[in-house]
Design a protein around this motif. Structure first.
Motif, PDB file in Angstrom:
ATOM      1  N   GLY A  22       0.650   5.592 -44.258  1.00 17.88           N
ATOM      2  CA  GLY A  22       1.753   5.276 -45.156  1.00 17.88           C
ATOM      3  C   GLY A  22       2.922   4.613 -44.464  1.00 17.88           C
ATOM      4  N   MET A  23       4.064   4.672 -45.121  1.00 21.07           N
ATOM      5  CA  MET A  23       5.280   4.047 -44.604  1.00 21.07           C
ATOM      6  C   MET A  23       5.675   4.671 -43.274  1.00 21.07           C
ATOM      7  SD  MET A  23       7.530   3.639 -48.087  1.00 21.07           S
ATOM      8  CE  MET A  23       6.932   2.621 -49.451  1.00 21.07           C
ATOM      9  N   GLY A  24       6.060   3.814 -42.350  1.00 23.02           N
ATOM     10  CA  GLY A  24       6.413   4.289 -41.022  1.00 23.02           C
ATOM     11  C   GLY A  24       5.208   4.458 -40.112  1.00 23.02           C
ATOM     12  N   ILE A  25       4.013   4.333 -40.694  1.00 26.40           N
ATOM     13  CA  ILE A  25       2.777   4.470 -39.917  1.00 26.40           C
ATOM     14  C   ILE A  25       2.007   3.149 -39.954  1.00 26.40           C
ATOM     15  CG2 ILE A  25       0.587   5.722 -39.691  1.00 26.40           C
ATOM     16  CD1 ILE A  25       2.044   8.099 -41.091  1.00 26.40           C
ATOM     17  N   LEU A  26       1.788   2.616 -41.156  1.00 21.50           N
ATOM     18  CA  LEU A  26       1.154   1.313 -41.290  1.00 21.50           C
ATOM     19  C   LEU A  26       2.190   0.212 -41.076  1.00 21.50           C
ATOM     20  CD1 LEU A  26      -1.194   1.698 -44.392  1.00 21.50           C
ATOM     21  CD2 LEU A  26      -1.804   1.810 -41.979  1.00 21.50           C
ATOM     22  N   GLU A  27       1.715  -0.987 -40.835  1.00 23.10           N
ATOM     23  CA  GLU A  27       2.596  -2.146 -40.690  1.00 23.10           C
ATOM     24  C   GLU A  27       3.389  -2.356 -41.973  1.00 23.10           C
ATOM     25  OE1 GLU A  27       2.132  -7.003 -40.156  1.00 23.10           O
ATOM     26  OE2 GLU A  27       0.403  -5.672 -39.890  1.00 23.10           O
ATOM     27  N   THR A  28       4.669  -2.681 -41.838  1.00 22.53           N
ATOM     28  CA  THR A  28       5.539  -2.896 -42.992  1.00 22.53           C
ATOM     29  C   THR A  28       5.042  -4.059 -43.832  1.00 22.53           C
ATOM     30  OG1 THR A  28       7.428  -2.081 -41.747  1.00 22.53           O
ATOM     31  CG2 THR A  28       7.902  -3.338 -43.733  1.00 22.53           C
ATOM     32  N   ALA A  29       5.070  -3.884 -45.155  1.00 18.11           N
ATOM     33  CA  ALA A  29       4.588  -4.922 -46.061  1.00 18.11           C
ATOM     34  C   ALA A  29       5.660  -5.979 -46.295  1.00 18.11           C
ATOM     35  CB  ALA A  29       4.188  -4.297 -47.405  1.00 18.11           C
ATOM     36  N   GLU A  30       5.233  -7.219 -46.548  1.00 13.42           N
ATOM     37  CA  GLU A  30       6.135  -8.280 -46.979  1.00 13.42           C
ATOM     38  C   GLU A  30       6.293  -8.136 -48.489  1.00 13.42           C
ATOM     39  OE1 GLU A  30       8.636 -10.788 -47.688  1.00 13.42           O
ATOM     40  OE2 GLU A  30       8.083 -10.767 -45.563  1.00 13.42           O
ATOM     41  N   THR A  31       7.473  -7.710 -48.934  1.00 13.57           N
ATOM     42  CA  THR A  31       7.643  -7.313 -50.341  1.00 13.57           C
ATOM     43  C   THR A  31       8.608  -8.194 -51.121  1.00 13.57           C
ATOM     44  OG1 THR A  31       9.433  -5.776 -49.750  1.00 13.57           O
ATOM     45  CG2 THR A  31       7.187  -4.898 -49.769  1.00 13.57           C
ATOM     46  N   GLN A  32       9.034  -9.314 -50.563  1.00 15.24           N
ATOM     47  CA  GLN A  32      10.048 -10.125 -51.226  1.00 15.24           C
ATOM     48  C   GLN A  32       9.588 -10.703 -52.553  1.00 15.24           C
ATOM     49  OE1 GLN A  32      11.431 -13.058 -48.440  1.00 15.24           O
ATOM     50  NE2 GLN A  32      12.940 -11.678 -47.528  1.00 15.24           N
TER      51      GLN A  32
END
Length: 337
Positions: free
Chosen positions: A115-125
């Motif tokens: 999850g968040m903080g573990i997987l690579e941050t998503a491009e969410t723009q």
């Protein structure tokens, strides 16, 4: 992607606002589709956790009120950790970025954590936040299942609710308020009171109107009274599960950017959201293959501007005030007729 061989117990961490938790519910059926008979628990805020009161898919929720407290000062965090010691999880999915959750995530007993903080941050723009949320459990769900995952909610019995509040068979729900109503200064998400009065007057001439809002917002609703005939006012009268059912059985929902709009989309009610400073793509309720979501936005050069210097300097939210009741009625009529 490396889907796990077997998951019998999963814990989801999501302690944001109610709309954020609605987005997160897409993970529930995704996990059931992937792993079959699975026990799912959620860590939520005390208020938002009531979203699951009538959801048979959720085993239990853990309330977490003071998120920033360290573990040694937080009885609620310690209770979650103790429970995970006695009943270890196969999977923990974090849907929170905040640093205040890191120690809790590390202390929870789970075989696999993602999850968040573990997987690579998503491009969410340029994608909806519901779709962005799905990015953070993509490593444990097959892509074909992930693609179909969508928010789904369970409310109370409609027959039970009709008895309590005398709902007609057909009605339209209007939810004029939002979480910014009681903040100081300009509410950038607000639609003018006189517009709400005009819209309600027009619609109530032909269709019963149900007006909903949270307890404590009564002063806000005083400004759109008196209501015409054919209006049922339920402000402060509904639990979250009752709100789900009220919206689910409506012919349509009209609202500003709020949790109610996300609920409408999740229960497949045609949902019309007046969006000014927020991005109609990223912040809109989640569009699925079964629902009908209609963001109403003027697309002005200065918008979207939410949480930017442009919004801070704005003294007249024309992105909302220039959306007319006539335009809303046209969009509603085009979809419902």
């Amino acid at each position: 992607m490396s889907v796990l061989k077997e998951v019998k117990r999963a814990l989801i961490l999501r302690c944001g606002a109610l709309g954020d938790l609605v987005y997160a519910t897409a993970v529930i059926d995704a996990l059931h589709s992937q792993y079959g008979d699975i026990t799912i628990d959620f860590i939520t805020t005390p208020g938002t956790g009531k979203l699951f009161e009538n959801d048979p898919r959720i085993h239990q929720t853990f309330p977490l009120k003071h998120k920033k407290l360290p573990i040694w000062l937080s009885p609620q965090k310690r209770a979650i950790i103790r429970y995970s010691q006695k009943h270890p999880y196969d999977l923990l999915i974090s849907l929170e970025f905040g640093k205040q959750f890191k120690s809790l995530i590390n202390a929870i007993h789970a075989t696999h954590k993602t999850g968040m903080g573990i997987l690579e941050t998503a491009e969410t723009q340029n994608i909806n936040r519901g779709e962005a949320t799905k990015h953070y459990y993509r490593d444990v769900i097959d892509p074909t299942i992930l693609l179909k995952a969508k928010p789904i909610l369970f409310g109370k019995s409609f027959e039970e609710l009709k008895t309590k509040v005398s709902l007609p068979e057909r009605y339209i729900v209007i939810a004029p308020s939002n979480s910014h109503n009681q903040k100081k200064g300009l509410n950038y998400r607000a639609w003018p009171f006189e517009y709400w009065k005009s819209l309600i007057q027009s619609l109530a001439a032909d269709t019963p109107i149900v007006i909903v809002g949270a307890r404590g917002e009564e002063a806000f609703f005083d400004q759109i009274k008196p209501y015409p005939e054919n209006v049922i006012a339920l402000v402060g009268m509904l639990s979250i599960s009752e709100l789900i059912t009220t919206v689910q059985h409506a012919a349509a929902l009209i609202c500003t950017d709020s949790a109610t709009g996300h609920i409408g989309a999740a229960v497949d009610t045609p949902t019309f959201i007046l969006m000014g400073p927020n991005n109609p793509v990223t912040d809109s309720p989640y569009k699925s293959d079964t629902n009908s979501v209609h963001p109403i936005s003027l697309g002005l050069p200065c918008s979207p501007c939410y949480k930017t210097e442009t919004m801070k300097q704005c003294r007249d939210n024309i992105c909302m005030s220039q959306i007319t009741p006539t335009e809303v009625l046209k969009k509603l009529t085009a979809v419902l007729n």
